[in-house]
Design a protein around this motif. Structure first.
Motif, mmCIF file in Angstrom:
data_model
loop_
_atom_site.group_PDB
_atom_site.id
_atom_site.type_symbol
_atom_site.label_atom_id
_atom_site.label_comp_id
_atom_site.label_asym_id
_atom_site.label_seq_id
_atom_site.Cartn_x
_atom_site.Cartn_y
_atom_site.Cartn_z
ATOM 1 N N SER A 1 43.321 75.227 25.654
ATOM 2 C CA SER A 1 43.200 76.338 26.906
ATOM 3 C C SER A 1 44.075 75.906 28.065
ATOM 4 O O SER A 1 43.513 74.478 28.133
ATOM 5 C CB SER A 1 41.927 76.396 26.942
ATOM 6 O OG SER A 1 41.962 77.225 28.706
ATOM 7 N N ALA A 2 45.099 76.554 28.931
ATOM 8 C CA ALA A 2 45.861 75.983 29.895
ATOM 9 C C ALA A 2 44.357 75.480 30.926
ATOM 10 O O ALA A 2 44.930 73.977 31.680
ATOM 11 C CB ALA A 2 46.826 77.170 30.175
ATOM 12 N N GLU A 3 43.635 75.549 31.317
ATOM 13 C CA GLU A 3 42.183 75.880 32.704
ATOM 14 C C GLU A 3 41.914 74.050 32.114
ATOM 15 O O GLU A 3 41.690 73.653 32.344
ATOM 16 C CB GLU A 3 41.646 76.764 32.618
ATOM 17 C CG GLU A 3 42.162 78.086 32.974
ATOM 18 C CD GLU A 3 42.276 78.482 31.978
ATOM 19 O OE1 GLU A 3 41.744 79.096 30.666
ATOM 20 O OE2 GLU A 3 43.589 79.699 31.747
ATOM 21 N N LEU A 4 42.273 74.310 30.466
ATOM 22 C CA LEU A 4 41.778 72.720 30.743
ATOM 23 C C LEU A 4 42.644 71.321 30.515
ATOM 24 O O LEU A 4 42.188 69.909 31.434
ATOM 25 C CB LEU A 4 41.187 72.547 28.945
ATOM 26 C CG LEU A 4 39.954 72.899 28.780
ATOM 27 C CD1 LEU A 4 39.269 73.190 26.953
ATOM 28 C CD2 LEU A 4 38.960 72.795 29.161
ATOM 29 N N ILE A 5 43.779 71.658 30.881
ATOM 30 C CA ILE A 5 44.532 70.686 30.999
ATOM 31 C C ILE A 5 44.351 69.829 32.253
ATOM 32 O O ILE A 5 44.174 67.873 31.871
ATOM 33 C CB ILE A 5 45.732 71.300 30.559
ATOM 34 C CG1 ILE A 5 46.006 71.992 29.083
ATOM 35 C CG2 ILE A 5 47.130 69.914 31.102
ATOM 36 C CD1 ILE A 5 47.449 72.131 29.587
ATOM 37 N N PRO A 6 44.655 70.374 33.208
ATOM 38 C CA PRO A 6 44.141 69.513 34.458
ATOM 39 C C PRO A 6 42.791 68.704 34.409
ATOM 40 O O PRO A 6 42.895 67.549 34.913
ATOM 41 C CB PRO A 6 44.495 70.598 35.743
ATOM 42 C CG PRO A 6 44.554 71.710 34.848
ATOM 43 C CD PRO A 6 44.264 71.808 33.521
ATOM 44 N N LEU A 7 41.856 69.571 33.677
ATOM 45 C CA LEU A 7 40.527 68.583 33.736
ATOM 46 C C LEU A 7 40.794 67.749 32.780
ATOM 47 O O LEU A 7 40.158 66.169 33.260
ATOM 48 C CB LEU A 7 39.264 69.445 33.530
ATOM 49 C CG LEU A 7 39.255 70.982 34.572
ATOM 50 C CD1 LEU A 7 38.749 72.080 33.460
ATOM 51 C CD2 LEU A 7 38.925 70.412 35.729
ATOM 52 N N THR A 34 52.691 70.959 21.849
ATOM 53 C CA THR A 34 52.355 70.137 22.524
ATOM 54 C C THR A 34 51.611 68.700 22.633
ATOM 55 O O THR A 34 50.748 69.235 21.210
ATOM 56 C CB THR A 34 52.605 70.283 23.814
ATOM 57 O OG1 THR A 34 51.032 70.987 24.694
ATOM 58 C CG2 THR A 34 53.976 71.306 24.799
ATOM 59 N N LEU A 35 51.668 67.765 22.416
ATOM 60 C CA LEU A 35 51.029 66.374 22.419
ATOM 61 C C LEU A 35 49.940 66.948 23.104
ATOM 62 O O LEU A 35 48.181 66.607 22.021
ATOM 63 C CB LEU A 35 50.972 65.649 22.881
ATOM 64 C CG LEU A 35 50.648 64.062 23.025
ATOM 65 C CD1 LEU A 35 50.234 63.912 20.986
ATOM 66 C CD2 LEU A 35 51.178 63.154 23.031
ATOM 67 N N CYS A 36 49.711 68.492 24.023
ATOM 68 C CA CYS A 36 48.329 67.782 24.557
ATOM 69 C C CYS A 36 47.647 69.055 23.909
ATOM 70 O O CYS A 36 46.385 69.277 23.920
ATOM 71 C CB CYS A 36 48.347 68.098 25.809
ATOM 72 S SG CYS A 36 47.102 69.259 27.018
ATOM 73 N N GLN A 37 48.230 70.259 23.443
ATOM 74 C CA GLN A 37 48.169 70.895 22.714
ATOM 75 C C GLN A 37 47.351 70.426 21.626
ATOM 76 O O GLN A 37 46.468 71.106 21.210
ATOM 77 C CB GLN A 37 49.487 72.052 22.355
ATOM 78 C CG GLN A 37 48.806 73.091 23.304
ATOM 79 C CD GLN A 37 50.666 74.370 23.502
ATOM 80 O OE1 GLN A 37 51.369 73.159 22.221
ATOM 81 N NE2 GLN A 37 50.660 74.736 23.716
ATOM 82 N N GLN A 38 48.059 69.988 20.897
ATOM 83 C CA GLN A 38 47.776 68.940 19.577
ATOM 84 C C GLN A 38 45.970 68.963 19.641
ATOM 85 O O GLN A 38 45.127 68.216 19.219
ATOM 86 C CB GLN A 38 48.456 67.954 18.324
ATOM 87 C CG GLN A 38 47.522 66.662 18.122
ATOM 88 C CD GLN A 38 47.320 68.522 16.344
ATOM 89 O OE1 GLN A 38 49.057 69.051 16.197
ATOM 90 N NE2 GLN A 38 46.795 67.949 15.840
ATOM 91 N N LEU A 39 45.790 67.767 20.862
ATOM 92 C CA LEU A 39 44.700 67.332 21.271
ATOM 93 C C LEU A 39 43.654 67.591 21.261
ATOM 94 O O LEU A 39 42.802 67.906 21.349
ATOM 95 C CB LEU A 39 45.125 65.660 22.708
ATOM 96 C CG LEU A 39 46.248 65.024 21.816
ATOM 97 C CD1 LEU A 39 46.478 63.813 23.861
ATOM 98 C CD2 LEU A 39 45.154 63.907 20.820
ATOM 99 N N LEU A 40 43.853 68.844 22.089
ATOM 100 C CA LEU A 40 42.827 69.974 22.187
ATOM 101 C C LEU A 40 42.306 70.868 20.856
ATOM 102 O O LEU A 40 41.554 72.284 21.233
ATOM 103 C CB LEU A 40 43.192 70.595 23.404
ATOM 104 C CG LEU A 40 43.574 70.132 24.639
ATOM 105 C CD1 LEU A 40 43.661 70.306 26.015
ATOM 106 C CD2 LEU A 40 41.493 69.277 25.336
ATOM 107 N N SER A 55 41.570 63.800 19.082
ATOM 108 C CA SER A 55 41.279 65.512 19.338
ATOM 109 C C SER A 55 40.166 65.300 18.684
ATOM 110 O O SER A 55 39.261 66.244 19.572
ATOM 111 C CB SER A 55 41.754 66.566 18.071
ATOM 112 O OG SER A 55 41.797 68.084 18.698
ATOM 113 N N LEU A 56 39.524 65.135 18.254
ATOM 114 C CA LEU A 56 37.797 64.995 17.249
ATOM 115 C C LEU A 56 37.199 64.293 18.854
ATOM 116 O O LEU A 56 36.004 65.383 19.213
ATOM 117 C CB LEU A 56 37.889 64.499 16.075
ATOM 118 C CG LEU A 56 36.443 64.307 15.445
ATOM 119 C CD1 LEU A 56 35.428 65.277 15.166
ATOM 120 C CD2 LEU A 56 36.160 62.952 14.263
#
Length: 114
Positions: free
Chosen positions: A16-22, A5-11, A66-67
């Motif tokens: 980590s799934a726990e980081l997404i809401p934060l 996902t775009l989210c996974q790419q950025l992180l 991401s950086l």
């Protein structure tokens, strides 16, 4: 670019799934900073996509986003802005400088001989 996902790419690489809401609003803000806010109108953060739908320049901007999210102390950049114009290159380097990230950027110039 990693598959996912775009989210996974950025992180990446600390996804980590726990980081997404934060970090959800942080990710949106960072995409705006690197001038990719319009991507969110095409892809949700949790939308899986092929990286080939983004241009090389867009992919490079995602890498800078991401950086900025991972905030390392220092980074070695190799051809990280090769597909961007001078204005966008300068903008991205200013962002990482403002974030306090020390960087070394390598670029290759090519000379064509007859």
């Amino acid at each position: 670019m990693v598959l996912g996902t775009l989210c996974q790419q950025l992180l990446y690489p600390t996804w980590s799934a726990e980081l997404i809401p934060l970090l959800d609003s942080d990710m949106q803000t960072i995409l705006e900073y690197v001038r990719l806010g319009y991507v969110l109108s095409e892809f949700d953060l949790d939308c899986t996509y092929e990286c080939s739908v983004l241009s090389i320049g867009e992919q490079q901007c995602v890498a800078f986003a991401s950086l900025l999210l991972s905030k390392p102390n220092s980074v070695l950049l190799d051809e990280s802005t090769s597909a961007l114009d001078e204005v966008n290159k300068a903008h991205l380097y200013c962002l990482i400088e403002a974030a306090g990230i020390t960087y070394v950027s390598l670029c290759c110039t090519r000379t064509l001989y007859d």
